[in-house]
Design a protein around this motif. Structure first.
Motif, PDB file in Angstrom:
ATOM      1  N   ARG A 592       0.849  -1.189   0.000  1.00 60.30           N
ATOM      2  CA  ARG A 592       0.000   0.000   0.000  1.00 60.30           C
ATOM      3  C   ARG A 592       0.882   1.235   0.000  1.00 60.30           C
ATOM      4  NH1 ARG A 592      -4.566  -0.791   4.476  1.00 60.30           N
ATOM      5  NH2 ARG A 592      -5.311   1.136   3.568  1.00 60.30           N
ATOM      6  N   LYS A 614      -5.959   0.348  -1.885  1.00 62.36           N
ATOM      7  CA  LYS A 614      -6.318   1.587  -1.199  1.00 62.36           C
ATOM      8  C   LYS A 614      -5.100   2.290  -0.614  1.00 62.36           C
ATOM      9  CE  LYS A 614     -10.971   0.458   0.365  1.00 62.36           C
ATOM     10  NZ  LYS A 614     -11.591   0.096   1.633  1.00 62.36           N
ATOM     11  N   ARG A 617      -4.070   4.755   5.323  1.00 63.32           N
ATOM     12  CA  ARG A 617      -4.617   5.804   6.187  1.00 63.32           C
ATOM     13  C   ARG A 617      -3.831   5.866   7.479  1.00 63.32           C
ATOM     14  NH1 ARG A 617     -10.482   5.664   7.514  1.00 63.32           N
ATOM     15  NH2 ARG A 617      -9.989   7.774   8.210  1.00 63.32           N
ATOM     16  N   LYS A 618      -3.289   4.723   7.853  1.00 63.06           N
ATOM     17  CA  LYS A 618      -2.446   4.731   9.043  1.00 63.06           C
ATOM     18  C   LYS A 618      -1.309   3.766   8.819  1.00 63.06           C
ATOM     19  CE  LYS A 618      -2.598   4.318  14.081  1.00 63.06           C
ATOM     20  NZ  LYS A 618      -1.627   3.309  14.490  1.00 63.06           N
TER      21      LYS A 618
ATOM     22  N   GLU B 251      -8.127  -1.299   8.235  1.00 66.92           N
ATOM     23  CA  GLU B 251      -8.950  -0.169   7.803  1.00 66.92           C
ATOM     24  C   GLU B 251      -9.767   0.382   8.980  1.00 66.92           C
ATOM     25  OE1 GLU B 251      -9.443   1.611   4.771  1.00 66.92           O
ATOM     26  OE2 GLU B 251      -7.455   0.685   4.688  1.00 66.92           O
ATOM     27  N   ALA B 254      -7.535   2.149  11.410  1.00 66.01           N
ATOM     28  CA  ALA B 254      -7.183   3.478  10.925  1.00 66.01           C
ATOM     29  C   ALA B 254      -8.337   4.447  11.183  1.00 66.01           C
ATOM     30  CB  ALA B 254      -6.866   3.417   9.432  1.00 66.01           C
ATOM     31  N   GLU B 255      -9.545   3.944  10.971  1.00 61.81           N
ATOM     32  CA  GLU B 255     -10.729   4.781  11.188  1.00 61.81           C
ATOM     33  C   GLU B 255     -10.844   5.173  12.674  1.00 61.81           C
ATOM     34  OE1 GLU B 255     -12.535   5.948   8.845  1.00 61.81           O
ATOM     35  OE2 GLU B 255     -14.094   6.882  10.089  1.00 61.81           O
ATOM     36  N   TYR B 257      -8.457   5.324  14.826  1.00 57.48           N
ATOM     37  CA  TYR B 257      -7.360   6.231  15.150  1.00 57.48           C
ATOM     38  C   TYR B 257      -7.691   7.646  14.699  1.00 57.48           C
ATOM     39  CZ  TYR B 257      -2.560   8.114  15.155  1.00 57.48           C
ATOM     40  OH  TYR B 257      -1.437   8.868  15.375  1.00 57.48           O
ATOM     41  N   GLN B 258      -8.152   7.763  13.452  1.00 51.66           N
ATOM     42  CA  GLN B 258      -8.440   9.098  12.906  1.00 51.66           C
ATOM     43  C   GLN B 258      -9.576   9.769  13.671  1.00 51.66           C
ATOM     44  OE1 GLN B 258      -6.318  10.327  11.194  1.00 51.66           O
ATOM     45  NE2 GLN B 258      -5.550   9.087   9.492  1.00 51.66           N
TER      46      GLN B 258
END
Lengths: 669, 442
Positions: A592, A614, A617-618, B251, B254-255, B257-258
């Motif tokens: 990624r 994708k 995001r982290k 995923e 990450a969500e 965390y954000q």
């Protein structure tokens, strides 16, 4: 009795292994051969000096043509070919009966593991029958279709074959393929039903199969147990009675067929020859009909099964000849040798081996390039059927595109590279040689021919410049218990195969004949067939020429940029599934990144498959305090180092691994 | 001149008085009176736990019986030895981690602190943190730790969901955790931190956010949010491998965390590091030292340290690792005064790489002044200013390079590990191309 290494184990190299072991044992009238140490290269063991210098020679004039028989054993994998050969050698005194044949295990690892013979082997047996001394030349053949060209050239030195069939398993696909090779060569076929000692043996059923499929009366079958030695002697007697002696004349000028050759680093090329006419001995000046080069014969002899020098070889006999040839290509298989100033009509020879499967071979690390180059050169010295072209890939660096006789041949080659030369290679997904009939006058001029063969997808000519594309096809034979027929028919249809024939070879077994596009079977057909038939179906194929095919060139794009190393030629009907598979594999292997990556398969401007990677995001280690910085830094630095090796496509960083995962043959499907 | 013992006991008293004093808002920004090589943070590792947590792969042991007196003597001895070796004059923070250091007796904590105060200057307002587990730390014990000199508490709360706590193999319930938290706040007002995990198998965003909201109603001025990492060799890893548990969804993590960091920002918390949030200036100075690549000594089995052994005539910073296994470590301490198992000299470039990787984890990032403390020749502009690859990251607003220095943006901080390889290879390049300096490393 000798231990078996496991199912599928077939000591195809036994003869060569004996050659390294049977020192001190000779045929009647012969003297011990030089003691040879075991070696990894069975046909080219280290010999500090010529064995001829130290040995008494055999007088081969004792064996007139009428007392000579040249024959071969053909069989499906594991039906007992080598065990039978072993018994023959024991019966004729070539090897000791009481000896534990442990050295058999020392032969090529790849042959042992895969249960195949890669190269033909020869042994001359001296056998006394009804007061007459006979010379029986056993010419062992490779057992797989990939090597059928090698089989056919071995058969050309024979007048008959033993067709060995397992009394339990019955006729298998390879039995059929081998039978027809022998049949076409107009050889006498002696059916031998082996393993009658097994609990589930049903020799009567196998007799009926043989009658039905090969049209050989069941009373001609000899039922034996090679393992126990039962009836083996009667097989040798049948060889003498049913196989005609070669049609050959000592008085004519020398006419010798080169049917195999190997390379020995000390003595040069050792050519296996069958004498159709005349006599040859040390000191003779011989000429190669193919190259017109003249050589002086240094040594002749028979393989017994180790090299046994002889004074002369006579018409009808099979043996070896060393004549200062430096390269296997000088001893072209199928070539005719004759005496200097006594030219003869060359023998028909053979079609040269035609590569059917191509694959890229690259070193895992470019620093290994030279090692790999040496390894490939050494291996091809003894296997001239592999074609070698230099190639290079943006992702994989410098390498080669090698042509193989078939998939198995390719795998064997790769395995030998790894096992015998310790070379780690990346083998790309195999492709087949497509053809294009050109319509563009300009291109025809450029290629200097109308029909071109496309080995590399990069050379694929555009449809507008082509009348038609062609793909290689093969005629496949499948033999299966009938309960799997439905599933197998489905499998074949999915591979664009056309059914040619279907027959019951007995109450429960079906033989199917299909015309397959070669491309459809090169990757995983055999594995699929085996798994859906619980291992019971057998498969074999033979070359069946070319057919028109709607081929298209498929591009793989990453965020709109074409990935050159993934360009693929594919049949129109398969484009979607192949494209999808490549996209999926890429998705799984692309790391990624900080932005989204669209992976697309496209034909021209039309997108046919898509996957998305994708954006991250982290991506940050959660806990990072004093404790484990060293480990974390190591990891980061490795990644920083790795970045230098990444290939950039647009702004996307693609690690070499990702290409390898996509391009590599995937056997574990 | 007071006797050493009296001086140490005096320290505990003074520290108690100073406990309410706050750190300056700009942690790490205030220059300390002593030069960097004479200052250090001190980490003390207590290796024992009551029970193995299913996700933990730290160096910890479930003992059958701890000879605490021996352990105490060894911790004291090693602290003394390493302080002497380092030549450190001033210890600015002490952190008792583990394992479960709240299982140790307050006497042990006091003994170590007193030894430190004897050997060096331990200012009365130094931060002294203890990691505490809810069950092993009832109120009376917490008070005893406070009396021993602890002035900051980090509570391994992990979750406010009993089922999740069970999955993690924790010995406490959500109720226990909240009770401990309340008690801790009473004893250490403004100096209590809690850990909350995110990204557990099967955990959903909504329920997790509700846990965070609940925690916000109860917590003090410091929260750490840690994404669960499945570590090889843990029970949780095995369960996921075997398919008994679903693999955590990156995923969703990450969500969480954000959204979590946004919620905390709303609540007035400063995200001063990737996983750490503080309000009212309640940053952990001890951990700040790690991210600023200050010196630290590691005492106890498996502890890591990074310091210049000046007391032994050294001039180069070393990474040091103490012997892992407690019994062996103790034997070595008794024989040699310390249980240092490995010493690795850090090269100049290596140190700069750490400065970069650690510094960017903070919101301040690398200030020009901070960078200059470690590298006199190359400025941050020299290293990163001209790089095309860095420019791309700047244009994507993941990274900022300006008059203050180099730092991650809000978005960039969450993907720092994707930025670092680019930055590190750029640093290596710049280092190789720098005008050769004849000055030996200083």
């Amino acid at each position: 009795m000798w231990a078996r290494a496991g199912p599928g184990w077939w000591p195809g190299r036994t003869l060569a292994a004996w050659a390294t072991r049977s020192a001190g044992l000779g045929p009647p009238g012969a003297f011990p051969a030089a003691a040879l140490g075991p070696t990894a290269e069975p046909r080219a063991p280290d010999r500090p000096f010529s064995s001829a210098d130290r040995q008494e020679k055999i007088d081969m004039s004792r064996f007139p043509v009428e007392n000579t028989r040249n024959f071969s054993i053909i069989a499906h994998v594991d039906h007992g070919k080598s065990t039978l050969a072993d018994r023959f050698l024991e019966l004729t005194g070539a090897i000791d009966k009481t000896k534990n044949n442990k050295q058999v295990l020392d032969k090529l690892q790849v042959e042992r593991e895969r249960g195949i013979t890669v190269k033909a082997q020869t042994a001359s047996l001296f056998y006394n029958c009804e007061g007459k001394q006979y010379l029986l030349n056993l010419i062992d053949t490779p057992g797989h279709v990939d090597f059928s060209y090698e089989v056919s050239r071995s058969l050309s030195a024979c007048q008959g074959v033993l067709l060995v069939v397992d009394a339990n398993e019955g006729i298998q696909a390879q039995t059929v393929a081998n039978f027809f090779l022998a049949f076409e060569a107009q050889l006498s076929v002696i059916p031998v039903i082996n393993k009658i000692d097994l609990k589930n043996a049903d020799p009567e059923r196998v007799e009926k199969q043989i009658e039905k499929v090969f049209d050989i009366p069941s009373d001609e079958c000899i039922k034996i147990s090679a393992k126990l030695g039962t009836n083996v002697e009667s097989v040798l007697q049948a060889v003498i009675k049913r196989i005609p002696p070669p049609k050959a004349h000592r008085k004519n000028s020398l006419r010798a067929l080169v049917f195999d050759s190997t390379y020995d680093q000390y003595r040069g090329v050792i050519a296996n020859v069958a004498l159709f006419d005349g006599v040859v001995s040390k000191g003779d000046k011989i000429v190669s009909a193919h190259t017109q080069k003249t050589y002086e014969v240094n040594e002749v002899g028979v393989l017994n099964p180790n090299e046994q020098p002889a004074y002369k070889l006579y018409a009808g006999q099979v043996g070896y000849l060393i004549a200062g040839m430096k390269d296997v290509t000088e001893a072209q298989i199928g070539d005719t040798l004759y005496l200097h100033k006594q030219p003869v009509e060359p023998l028909p020879g053979f079609k040269s081996a035609k590569p059917m499967v191509f694959a890229g071979v690259y070193p895992i690390d470019q620093s290994e390039y030279n090692n790999l180059k040496n390894a490939i050169e050494k291996l091809t010295l003894n296997d001239s059927s592999v074609t070698v072209h230099r190639d290079s890939s943006l992702a994989l660096g410098a390498g080669w595109r090698l042509g193989f006789l078939g998939l198995l041949h390719m795998e064997v080659f790769n395995q030998r590279l790894e096992q015998e030369y310790n070379a780690s290679v990346i083998l790309t997904t195999p492709t087949v040689p497509y053809k294009a009939v050109l319509s563009s006058a300009k291109l025809i001029k450029e290629y200097r021919e109308k029909e071109i063969t496309i080995i590399n997808p990069a050379q694929f000519p555009d449809k507008s410049k082509v009348t038609e594309y062609l793909e290689p096809i093969v005629l496949g034979t499948i033999i299966t218990p009938d309960e799997y027929t439905g599933k197998i028919i489905m499998l074949c249809q999915g591979r664009r195969a056309v059914q040619k024939n279907m027959m019951y070879i007995d109450q429960t077994r079906v033989m199917l004949k299909y015309l397959f596009p070669l491309n459809e079977i090169v990757v995983d057909f055999y594995d699929s067939l085996k798994s859906l038939s619980s291992g019971y179906a057998s498969f074999d194929y033979e070359d069946a020429g070319y057919q028109t095919a709607e081929l298209v060139k498929m591009d793989i794009l990453l965020n709109g940029n074409i990935v050159e190393e993934l360009v693929t030629v594919v049949h129109k009907d398969k484009a979607y599934s192949v494209g999808k598979t490549i996209c999926e594999r890429l998705k799984d292997s692309l790391p990624r990144q900080l932005f989204e990556i669209a992976i697309q398969a496209a034909i021209g401007s039309k997108i046919i498959a898509r996957e998305t990677v994708k954006a991250y995001r982290k991506n940050v280690l959660a806990k990072c305090y004093g404790g484990d910085i060293t480990r974390k830094m190591k990891l980061l630095k490795r990644q920083a180092e790795g970045k230098k090796k990444l290939r950039k496509i647009g702004n996307i960083e693609v690690p070499k691994d990702a290409f390898i995962k996509v391009l590599k043959t995937q056997s574990d499907k | 001149m007071a006797l050493p013992g009296a001086r140490a006991r005096g320290w505990v008293r003074a520290a108690n008085v100073a406990q309410r004093r706050r750190l300056s808002e700009d942690a790490g920004g205030t220059p300390s009176p002593a030069p960097g090589s004479q200052r250090a943070a001190l980490y003390v590792h207590w290796p024992y736990c009551e029970k193995r947590c299913s996700y933990c792969n730290f160096n910890k042991y479930i003992p059958r019986g701890v000879d605490e007196a021996a352990m105490r003597r060894c911790l004291v001895t090693e602290a003394q030895t390493l302080l002497r070796l380092s030549g450190v004059r001033r210890v600015e923070s002490v952190f008792f981690g583990g394992g479960t250091p709240s299982l140790a007796s307050p006497r042990t904590v006091a003994a170590v602190l007193e030894a430190v105060a004897q050997a060096t200057h331990l200012p009365a307002d130094s931060e002294v943190t203890l990691e505490a587990n809810p069950t092993s730390a009832p109120g009376s014990r917490l008070a005893a730790f406070r009396a021993a000199g602890v002035n900051r508490l980090s509570i391994g709360l992990q979750s406010l969901d009993d089922a999740e706590l069970q999955l993690l193999g924790r010995t406490h319930s959500a109720g226990d955790a909240l009770r401990t938290l309340a008690e801790a706040r009473r004893l250490f007002p403004g100096r209590v931190s809690v850990d909350l995990l995110l990204g557990l198998p099967a955990q959903q965003v909504g329920p997790w956010l509700r846990q965070l909201q609940e925690l916000l109603r109860r917590c003090d001025d410091h929260i750490s949010l840690y994404q669960l990492t499945l570590e090889r060799g843990t029970a949780l890893f095995a369960q996921v491998q075997q398919g008994a548990l679903p693999a955590p969804d990156p995923e969703l993590a990450a969500e969480m965390y954000q959204q979590g960091r946004a919620v905390l920002r709303e609540a007035g918390f400063r995200q001063y590091e990737v996983s750490n949030f503080a309000r009212n200036g309640a940053l952990s100075t001890h951990n700040w030292t790690y991210w600023q690549c200050g010196q630290y000594l590691g005492v106890g089995p498996g502890a890591h340290g990074r310091f210049i052994p000046q007391g032994a005539g050294g001039h180069t910073r070393e990474a040091r690792i103490q012997t892992l296994e407690p019994d062996n470590w103790m034997k070595e301490v008794m024989l040699f005064g310390h249980g240092t198992r490995r010493r690795i000299r850090l090269g100049e470039l290596e140190l700069l790489e750490e400065v970069l990787a650690m510094g960017l984890r903070t919101d301040v990032g690398l200030t020009h002044q901070h960078w200059q403390q470690f590298e006199h020749q190359l400025t941050l502009w020299d290293v990163f200013g001209a790089s095309e690859e860095v420019k791309v990251l700047l244009e994507q607003c993941l990274l900022l390079l300006d008059h203050r220095g180099l730092r991650c943006s809000w978005e960039g901080l969450a993907v720092l590990d994707s930025l670092l390889p680019t930055l590190l290879s750029r640093l290596q390049e710049a280092w190789q191309q720098r005008p050769s300096s004849p000055v030996p490393g200083g």
